[in-house]
Design a protein around this motif. Structure first.
Motif, short mmCIF file in Angstrom:
data_model
loop_
_atom_site.label_atom_id
_atom_site.label_comp_id
_atom_site.label_asym_id
_atom_site.label_seq_id
_atom_site.Cartn_x
_atom_site.Cartn_y
_atom_site.Cartn_z
N GLY A 1 -3.99 -3.09 -10.39
CA GLY A 1 -4.29 -3.80 -9.15
C GLY A 1 -3.09 -4.56 -8.61
O GLY A 1 -3.25 -5.60 -7.99
N ARG A 2 -1.90 -4.08 -8.90
CA ARG A 2 -0.63 -4.68 -8.45
C ARG A 2 -0.44 -6.11 -8.98
O ARG A 2 0.21 -6.94 -8.36
N ARG A 3 -1.00 -6.38 -10.13
CA ARG A 3 -0.87 -7.71 -10.75
C ARG A 3 0.58 -8.11 -10.97
O ARG A 3 0.93 -9.28 -10.89
N PHE A 4 1.44 -7.12 -11.23
CA PHE A 4 2.86 -7.40 -11.49
C PHE A 4 3.75 -6.92 -10.33
O PHE A 4 4.93 -6.68 -10.51
N ASP A 5 3.16 -6.77 -9.18
CA ASP A 5 3.89 -6.30 -7.99
C ASP A 5 3.37 -7.06 -6.77
O ASP A 5 2.68 -6.51 -5.91
N ARG A 6 3.70 -8.31 -6.71
CA ARG A 6 3.29 -9.17 -5.60
C ARG A 6 4.48 -9.38 -4.66
O ARG A 6 5.64 -9.36 -5.10
N PRO A 7 4.23 -9.62 -3.38
CA PRO A 7 5.33 -9.83 -2.44
C PRO A 7 6.29 -10.94 -2.87
O PRO A 7 7.51 -10.79 -2.74
#
Length: 183
Positions: free
Chosen positions: A136-142
């Motif tokens: 869920g993009r936990r390690f890929d935030r803006p």
């Protein structure tokens, strides 16, 4: 049934290929695999190139390549992975820059290509076929993108600057050691 997305498949191929190359190079530095020098040989090489202390720089370069490459290949923490690799490659570019651009003359073409490729993947994101997508993009935030690239730029600038000062001091000491050269 979900259709295979060419864009995401392309990102997977780019991540896997780039990541594998980086893991192999980092493994040479860290473990001596694939004909590499391992930490001892890499540390000696780092010292010779002006990256002081050599052991700490060897570990950082090896982890930047192997760790960042593995994270890129998996598509995990992609902004951080891309920034780590780009920063590591900035150090390699600094070493090869005096030889010009092209790799066949010892230039910086290859590390620059790896650095730009990793940076582009870090900015673009890993795509659907990745651990970032699966989590869920936990390690890929803006905010991670901005922070990772800013931190990498500051760290690589500091390392390269320290190396350049060490190289200048070494050149001065060598010039002063030659009779009549310092006059």
């Amino acid at each position: 049934m979900t259709c295979i997305n060419r864009h995401d498949l392309g990102l997977l191929a780019l991540r896997a290929g780039t990541g594998a190359v980086l893991v192999a190079h980092g493994s040479q530095k860290l473990f001596g695999w694939f004909g590499g020098g391992g930490l001892a040989g890499t540390a000696a090489g780092m010292e010779h190139m002006g990256f002081l202390p050599g052991h700490r720089n060897a570990v950082a370069a090896g982890l930047g390549e192997a760790g960042g490459g593995a994270m890129l290949a998996l598509g995990l923490g992609t902004p951080v992975a891309g920034a780590a690799v780009a920063g590591t490659m900035a150090g390699a570019v600094a070493v090869h820059a005096p030889a010009g651009f092209f790799a066949q003359s010892g230039g910086y073409e290859y590390p620059a290509f790896l650095g730009f490729t990793a940076a582009a993947i870090g900015v673009a994101g890993a795509g659907r076929y990745s651990l970032d997508h699966a989590t869920g993009r936990r390690f890929d935030r803006p905010w991670m993108l901005a922070l990772a690239f800013a931190g990498s730029a500051v760290a690589s600038a500091a390392v390269v600057s320290k190396r350049n000062k060490a190289q200048a001091a070494k050149a001065k000491a060598e010039a002063d050691a030659v009779p009549g050269a310092g006059a």
